[in-house]
Design a protein around this motif. Structure first.
Motif, PDB file in Angstrom:
ATOM      1  N   UNK A 208     -15.347  19.419 -60.120  1.00  0.00           N
ATOM      2  CA  UNK A 208     -14.326  18.334 -60.435  1.00  0.00           C
ATOM      3  C   UNK A 208     -14.805  16.724 -60.298  1.00  0.00           C
ATOM      4  N   UNK A 209     -14.183  15.875 -61.473  1.00  0.00           N
ATOM      5  CA  UNK A 209     -14.781  14.371 -61.287  1.00  0.00           C
ATOM      6  C   UNK A 209     -13.519  13.615 -61.214  1.00  0.00           C
TER       7      UNK A 209
ATOM      8  N   UNK B 166     -15.021   8.977 -60.421  1.00  0.00           N
ATOM      9  CA  UNK B 166     -16.591   8.675 -60.418  1.00  0.00           C
ATOM     10  C   UNK B 166     -17.088   9.367 -59.062  1.00  0.00           C
ATOM     11  N   UNK B 167     -16.198  10.177 -58.531  1.00  0.00           N
ATOM     12  CA  UNK B 167     -16.599  11.100 -57.055  1.00  0.00           C
ATOM     13  C   UNK B 167     -16.599  12.528 -57.477  1.00  0.00           C
ATOM     14  N   UNK B 168     -17.739  13.234 -57.380  1.00  0.00           N
ATOM     15  CA  UNK B 168     -17.881  14.683 -57.662  1.00  0.00           C
ATOM     16  C   UNK B 168     -17.393  15.542 -56.364  1.00  0.00           C
ATOM     17  N   UNK B 169     -16.710  16.672 -56.767  1.00  0.00           N
ATOM     18  CA  UNK B 169     -16.068  17.397 -55.715  1.00  0.00           C
ATOM     19  C   UNK B 169     -16.674  18.770 -56.174  1.00  0.00           C
TER      20      UNK B 169
ATOM     21  N   UNK C 122     -13.182  23.942 -59.681  1.00  0.00           N
ATOM     22  CA  UNK C 122     -12.970  23.664 -61.177  1.00  0.00           C
ATOM     23  C   UNK C 122     -12.258  22.572 -61.527  1.00  0.00           C
ATOM     24  N   UNK C 123     -12.597  21.481 -62.332  1.00  0.00           N
ATOM     25  CA  UNK C 123     -11.838  20.502 -63.103  1.00  0.00           C
ATOM     26  C   UNK C 123     -10.508  21.424 -63.778  1.00  0.00           C
ATOM     27  N   UNK C 124     -10.855  22.493 -64.267  1.00  0.00           N
ATOM     28  CA  UNK C 124      -9.808  22.985 -65.095  1.00  0.00           C
ATOM     29  C   UNK C 124      -8.597  23.604 -64.063  1.00  0.00           C
TER      30      UNK C 124
ATOM     31  N   UNK D  44      -5.474  13.795 -67.883  1.00  0.00           N
ATOM     32  CA  UNK D  44      -6.507  13.804 -68.835  1.00  0.00           C
ATOM     33  C   UNK D  44      -7.550  13.117 -67.984  1.00  0.00           C
ATOM     34  N   UNK D  45      -8.425  14.131 -67.566  1.00  0.00           N
ATOM     35  CA  UNK D  45      -9.665  13.728 -66.466  1.00  0.00           C
ATOM     36  C   UNK D  45      -8.908  13.197 -65.383  1.00  0.00           C
ATOM     37  N   UNK D  46      -9.122  12.128 -64.886  1.00  0.00           N
ATOM     38  CA  UNK D  46      -8.561  11.787 -63.673  1.00  0.00           C
ATOM     39  C   UNK D  46      -7.309  10.829 -64.112  1.00  0.00           C
ATOM     40  N   UNK D  47      -6.792  10.696 -65.177  1.00  0.00           N
ATOM     41  CA  UNK D  47      -5.610   9.762 -65.312  1.00  0.00           C
ATOM     42  C   UNK D  47      -4.587  10.648 -65.800  1.00  0.00           C
TER      43      UNK D  47
END
Length: 429
Positions: free
Chosen positions: A58-59, A62-65, A69-71, A124-127
């Motif tokens: 997941x992003x 700008x920080x990756x975890x 899963x980002x899903x 939507x993404x991180x927003x």
């Protein structure tokens, strides 16, 4: 009823003809990804200076975890977290004490006094965004409009004659009346492969180039010699006889385990400390945790939630039954499925009883009385859609049935199933 086993298999051509007559056909390029529809492999994305896949990381700002899963994740400033089991309060991730837990305005009271549910926000993404004002296209926000449609991460208006969306790629300045056929853009000026010169008649296209289907195979626009294999895995070709190669939802994996590797979506699963939770849309890999179970593709804390037919409810029940193995893409079941008694059944109707879900199936390629009545435990069984076809297993001793695969609409999946298993098959009645 005729079923397909190691001693009773129907001829491949007969099966393919049956599926074609029912409208179950290839919907994309001639490739076998091991999965179709919404479970297709996720594209590679960018997070800061790093590349990642949304199926395994997941992003957030700008920080990756890694490992989440980002899903199924939300962002708490720059930290990704699972909103089922945790909550974000004032920039801090806190473990939930109840499913309805939410934050107070004061930081001192939010930890001790959970309140009722809050209105969920779309991500939507991180927003976060308001769907009445914005629309999300693969992680990018655009102004919402009834005329606008997504094409991958881009936006377009279908009424524009010179724009064409083809397999998630937006083509601009194309000729009027251009068409997208099997992932190839065909224009009136050039009817084959979008090449600068018109090829000869009866030549086949593969990624904008000509290929000979007698000697080569086309995998998502990439031509490969059949000497390297006869089946596609995404854009690669592989030989299914090789023991240490596994196709996981369009990604070719090389394994080094003595035991046969297991797929979880487009990832390999370490069964020692990982679990795969899957639904008809996603397969997500999680690190195992105590008192956690799968509910579809979600991994939930049993002290906060209960699960029934892949639906979570914020009412934990100590006597609730947990779902069994989730449905998998048909290709992920091969070759283990070759020795089981299986058949292809289309869900025609569903009725809910007190504890059971009663399903009427139409068994493919059965001429005499193809109708079959099946009863499943409602809560512990996966959700099935009316009109979709699944692979089913029959336990003849217990007169019981269970679905094994996610729904599919690719003849290539069926073809590979019979090709891999055919050495154990003969026609039976």
């Amino acid at each position: 009823m005729e079923v397909y086993t190691s001693t009773a298999c129907v001829t491949i051509l007969c099966i393919l003809a049956t599926f074609s007559a029912q409208g179950i056909t290839d919907t994309g390029s001639h490739s076998n990804t091991g999965s179709s529809g919404p479970m297709e492999s996720s594209p590679q994305l960018r997070c800061g200076n790093l590349d990642y896949f949304s199926s395994e990381s997941s992003c957030c700002n700008g920080n990756l975890t890694h490992g989440l899963s980002q899903l199924v994740a939300d962002c708490c400033e720059s930290v990704a977290y699972n909103p089922l089991n945790k909550i974000c309060c004032n920039g801090s991730v806190i473990t939930r004490t109840s499913a309805q837990m939410s934050c107070y305005k004061s930081k001192d009271s939010e930890l001790s006094s959970p309140t009722g549910p809050t209105t969920p926000e779309l991500k939507c993404g991180s927003e976060t965004y308001d769907p009445k004002k914005k629309m999300c296209c693969s992680g990018k926000l655009y102004k919402a409009s009834a005329l606008n449609k997504c094409c991958g991460a881009d936006i377009y208006t279908p009424f524009d004659d010179h724009v064409l969306c083809c397999n998630g790629i937006l083509h601009i300045n194309v000729s009027k009346n251009s068409e997208c056929v099997a992932g190839v853009v065909y224009t009136p000026e050039n009817t084959t492969c979008n090449l600068s010169a018109r090829p000869r008649l009866d030549e086949h296209c593969c990624g904008g180039k000509i290929f000979n289907p007698r000697t080569h195979i086309c995998c998502n626009g990439h031509s490969h010699s059949k000497k390297n294999g006869n089946f596609c895995c995404g854009s690669d070709v592989y030989d299914h006889h090789k023991e240490f190669m596994k196709c996981c939802s369009g990604h070719l994996k090389h394994t080094h385990h003595k035991e046969r590797a297991e797929c979880c979506g487009n990832l390999l699963l370490n069964k020692t400390n990982q679990i795969c939770c899957s639904s008809s849309t996603h397969a997500i890999r999680y690190d195992t945790k105590p008192n956690h179970h799968c509910c579809g593709h979600y991994y939930y804390n049993t002290s906060l939630w209960s699960c029934c037919a892949e639906h979570l409810k914020p009412t934990p029940s100590p006597n609730s039954s947990h779902a069994g193995d989730g449905l998998k893409p048909l290709m992920d079941l091969i070759p283990d499925i070759c020795n089981k008694t299986v058949f292809f059944g289309k869900v025609e109707s569903v009725a809910l009883g007190t504890f059971k879900r009663h399903i009427v199936l139409k068994v493919v390629n059965v001429v005499k009385d193809p109708w079959l009545n099946v009863s499943l435990d409602h809560c512990s069984s996966p959700a099935l859609e009316i009109g979709m076809t699944y692979l089913w297993e029959e336990n003849s001793n217990a007169n019981a049935y269970k679905p094994l695969s996610v729904s599919f609409d690719l003849i290539s999946d069926i073809h590979m199933y019979f090709t891999v298993c055919k050495h154990k098959c003969q026609k039976g009645g």
